[in-house]
Design an enzyme around this catalytic site. Structure first.
Site, short mmCIF file in Angstrom:
data_model
loop_
_atom_site.label_atom_id
_atom_site.label_comp_id
_atom_site.label_asym_id
_atom_site.label_seq_id
_atom_site.Cartn_x
_atom_site.Cartn_y
_atom_site.Cartn_z
CG ASN A 33 20.43 6.20 -16.70
OD1 ASN A 33 20.78 5.77 -17.79
ND2 ASN A 33 19.24 5.92 -16.17
N GLY A 212 10.43 15.46 -6.78
CA GLY A 212 9.91 15.54 -8.14
C GLY A 212 10.05 16.95 -8.68
N GLY A 242 16.46 11.31 -11.46
CA GLY A 242 17.16 11.14 -10.20
C GLY A 242 18.63 10.82 -10.38
CG ASP A 243 19.50 7.51 -12.56
OD1 ASP A 243 19.40 7.10 -11.40
OD2 ASP A 243 18.88 7.02 -13.52
#
Length: 303
Positions: A33, A212, A242-243
């Protein structure tokens, strides 16, 4: 060239609730990703991994090519592609179970050299857990650092794959002298049981922690702390968020010619704030749509 080293796999994403909900295959894996996100942002990117010759493996390579990612460093094998079965909770957060025994990406071997023009190498997720590939990726991490190449690490903890937590935590600490930029979620930070200051003292020039929807915070060796809020968005799911942050950080650092420990030290408040806001904006786009679908540069405007 930014090289991303790590696994490519297929996420099986539920299309409803309950254990027997239909599953939709999607291209995935944290490093995969990240590579796709970098390519979509316009950074020259290469992927360093091992994929299957099966139909899933071909689809994974096609996805990289569509994102303009160089796949010449990808090794191939006849073993099947790793599968990750996702479950999505009411907030859109994803949890995973994995089918990894005897799969192609576990048999990665460290290359003799990085692609020409490599400025940075990014590592993380399952590839640093599953042997024998984990040792090969670790070897590549240390070799890149020894050559003065900028290295980024996102451990992206998957506890179901870690049989000995204490052994993994010790191994994580052993990587830090070879890491330029450490990025991790606050959940990973709690599980690892350290602090940004402890990790900085061990080697990285900067640590970025994601919170988050509440944003990101960067910590640097000079004691500075740079927080930015998250971008408000209606969350479909968090797969790949996150990627996307990893990719946005590397893309922004390359744009500022800051892919070095010295470059990180010179960013200052303005540079870090701009970089983190860009990463938050990119992650928000990914969260606004199903699966790991990071944004294109045209969706974000000038970084």
């Amino acid at each position: 060239m930014i090289v991303v080293a790590g696994e490519a796999l297929i996420d099986l994403v539920p299309q409803g609730t309950g254990a027997l909900a239909g599953l939709q295959p999607a291209l995935g894996g944290g490093p995969y990703n990240t590579a796709v996100a970098l390519g979509r942002l316009g950074s020259p990117t290469a992927f360093c991994s091992r994929t299957s010759y099966d139909a899933f493996g071909e689809a994974l390579l096609d996805g990289l090519r569509r994102a303009n990612v160089d796949v010449s460093a990808v090794q191939r094998g006849t073993e099947p592609t790793t599968l990750a079965v996702a479950t999505i909770d009411e907030t859109g957060s994803a949890a995973y179970s994995f089918y990894v025994d005897g799969t192609a990406d576990r048999l990665f071997t460290a290359p003799e050299a990085l692609p020409a023009g490599t400025r940075a190498v990014s590592f993380g997720t399952c590839s640093l857990v599953l042997e024998p590939g984990a040792t090969a990726y670790e070897t590549l991490l240390r070799a890149a650092a020894d050559q003065g190449v900028f290295t980024a690490l996102d451990p992206n903890i998957r506890t179901v794959l870690i049989p000995d937590a204490d052994a993994y935590r010790a191994r994580f600490k052993s990587w830090l002298p070879s890491v330029s930029l450490l990025k991790l979620s606050e959940e990973d930070a709690r599980w690892l049981g350290g602090t940004p200051r402890e990790w900085l003292a061990a080697g990285p020039a900067a640590v970025v922690i994601t919170h988050g929807g509440d944003g990101l915070t960067a910590f640097t060796r000079d004691g500075a702390v740079y927080p930015v809020p998250g971008e408000k968005v209606e969350v479909v799911d968090t797969i790949g968020a996150g990627d996307t942050v990893n990719a946005a950080l590397l893309h922004g650092l390359a744009a500022q010619d800051a892919l070095s420990s010295e470059g990180l030290a010179e960013l200052g408040r303005e540079g870090w704030t701009r970089l983190l806001r860009f990463a938050a904006r990119a992650a928000a786009v990914t969260c606004s749509r199903a699966g790991a679908e990071p944004p294109y540069a045209s969706e974000l405007g000038d970084w």
